[in-house]
Write a protein that holds these residues in place. Structure first.
Motif, PDB file in Angstrom:
ATOM      1  N   VAL A  64       0.858  -1.181   0.000  1.00 21.47           N
ATOM      2  CA  VAL A  64       0.000   0.000   0.000  1.00 21.47           C
ATOM      3  C   VAL A  64       0.897   1.234   0.000  1.00 21.47           C
ATOM      4  N   VAL A  65       0.736   2.071  -1.037  1.00 24.33           N
ATOM      5  CA  VAL A  65       1.513   3.310  -1.134  1.00 24.33           C
ATOM      6  C   VAL A  65       0.621   4.548  -1.003  1.00 24.33           C
ATOM      7  N   GLY A  66      -0.681   4.326  -0.873  1.00 27.76           N
ATOM      8  CA  GLY A  66      -1.601   5.440  -0.709  1.00 27.76           C
ATOM      9  C   GLY A  66      -3.009   4.928  -0.582  1.00 27.76           C
ATOM     10  N   GLY A  67      -3.903   5.853  -0.305  1.00 26.22           N
ATOM     11  CA  GLY A  67      -5.298   5.453  -0.222  1.00 26.22           C
ATOM     12  C   GLY A  67      -6.168   6.581   0.275  1.00 26.22           C
ATOM     13  N   LEU A  68      -7.431   6.285   0.312  1.00 22.67           N
ATOM     14  CA  LEU A  68      -8.402   7.220   0.860  1.00 22.67           C
ATOM     15  C   LEU A  68      -9.467   6.437   1.599  1.00 22.67           C
ATOM     16  N   SER A  69     -10.128   7.121   2.492  1.00 21.90           N
ATOM     17  CA  SER A  69     -11.214   6.504   3.244  1.00 21.90           C
ATOM     18  C   SER A  69     -12.192   7.588   3.656  1.00 21.90           C
ATOM     19  N   GLY A  70     -13.413   7.158   3.870  1.00 23.96           N
ATOM     20  CA  GLY A  70     -14.438   8.105   4.273  1.00 23.96           C
ATOM     21  C   GLY A  70     -15.731   7.406   4.609  1.00 23.96           C
ATOM     22  N   TYR A  71     -16.753   8.206   4.755  1.00 24.22           N
ATOM     23  CA  TYR A  71     -18.010   7.747   5.325  1.00 24.22           C
ATOM     24  C   TYR A  71     -19.177   7.938   4.369  1.00 24.22           C
ATOM     25  N   VAL A  72     -20.013   6.930   4.282  1.00 29.86           N
ATOM     26  CA  VAL A  72     -21.263   7.004   3.527  1.00 29.86           C
ATOM     27  C   VAL A  72     -22.287   7.678   4.432  1.00 29.86           C
ATOM     28  N   LEU A  73     -22.896   8.731   3.933  1.00 28.97           N
ATOM     29  CA  LEU A  73     -23.851   9.513   4.724  1.00 28.97           C
ATOM     30  C   LEU A  73     -25.249   9.387   4.120  1.00 28.97           C
ATOM     31  N   PRO A  74     -26.137   8.651   4.785  1.00 28.26           N
ATOM     32  CA  PRO A  74     -27.515   8.567   4.294  1.00 28.26           C
ATOM     33  C   PRO A  74     -28.182   9.938   4.384  1.00 28.26           C
ATOM     34  N   ARG A  75     -29.007  10.231   3.414  1.00 24.68           N
ATOM     35  CA  ARG A  75     -29.725  11.506   3.406  1.00 24.68           C
ATOM     36  C   ARG A  75     -31.159  11.275   3.852  1.00 24.68           C
ATOM     37  N   LEU A  76     -31.683  12.203   4.599  1.00 25.61           N
ATOM     38  CA  LEU A  76     -33.057  12.081   5.081  1.00 25.61           C
ATOM     39  C   LEU A  76     -34.071  12.438   4.013  1.00 25.61           C
ATOM     40  N   ALA A  77     -33.811  13.478   3.271  1.00 29.24           N
ATOM     41  CA  ALA A  77     -34.811  14.004   2.339  1.00 29.24           C
ATOM     42  C   ALA A  77     -34.759  13.362   0.961  1.00 29.24           C
ATOM     43  N   ARG A  78     -33.766  12.562   0.706  1.00 26.93           N
ATOM     44  CA  ARG A  78     -33.615  11.935  -0.613  1.00 26.93           C
ATOM     45  C   ARG A  78     -33.209  10.473  -0.429  1.00 26.93           C
ATOM     46  N   ALA A  79     -33.426   9.702  -1.447  1.00 27.70           N
ATOM     47  CA  ALA A  79     -33.129   8.268  -1.358  1.00 27.70           C
ATOM     48  C   ALA A  79     -31.732   7.928  -1.852  1.00 27.70           C
ATOM     49  N   ASN A  80     -30.854   8.923  -1.950  1.00 32.62           N
ATOM     50  CA  ASN A  80     -29.472   8.611  -2.319  1.00 32.62           C
ATOM     51  C   ASN A  80     -28.523   9.171  -1.268  1.00 32.62           C
TER      52      ASN A  80
END
Length: 159
Positions: A64-80
């Protein structure tokens, strides 16, 4: 390390050892004293299987020489959902080879495939390499960041 080609990989739960390697890259890039001992591979596997986080790594010669990470955020007002890109780093010896852009490009393809409405990222204005990278993709917005609650006991454990 030579300029050998790199591979971008979206991590699955059974690849948590690669996420652990990414944490080592983060620690080096962000000037931290290594990975907290409680961050074991089993925990990282559970996170990867939760659907709440995504992690992509750049592999070169199997490392591993690099990468990214993060969070999936559900939306209340939309289905995506939306995605918050929390960390992105490339090992110093592997920088300036297009790895960070390749990681973001791969994340954008995933976001399109999964119908994420937006990818968010924050950068400190003085972090000129990060702001230059992100400006390639979008214009900066003026936003003020607040920490409304900070549990000092937990923060001190991580720092």
């Amino acid at each position: 390390m030579s300029d050998a080609a790199f591979e971008i990989r979206l991590l699955a739960p059974e690849q948590a050892t690669l996420l652990h390697e990414l944490l080592e890259v983060y620690a080096e890039a962000f000037g931290e004293d290594g990975i907290p001992p409680r961050t074991d591979v089993a925990y990282l596997g559970r996170l990867l299987g939760s659907g709440q986080i995504l992690a992509l790594v750049a592999l070169q010669a199997g490392r591993v020489v690099g990468g990214l990470s993060g969070y999936v955020l559900p939306r209340l007002a939309r289905a995506n959902d939306e995605f918050y890109l929390y960390d992105l780093a490339v090992a110093e010896h592997a920088r300036r080879r297009g790895i960070a852009r390749a990681l973001i490009d791969a994340l954008q393809a995933i976001a399109k495939d999964r119908n994420y409405a937006t990818i968010y990222v924050q950068a400190h204005p003085e972090d000129t390499p990060a702001t230059a990278l992100y400006t390639h993709y979008a214009e900066a917005q003026d936003v003020v960041h607040f920490e409304l609650c900070r549990n000092a006991a937990l923060v001190d454990q991580a720092d």
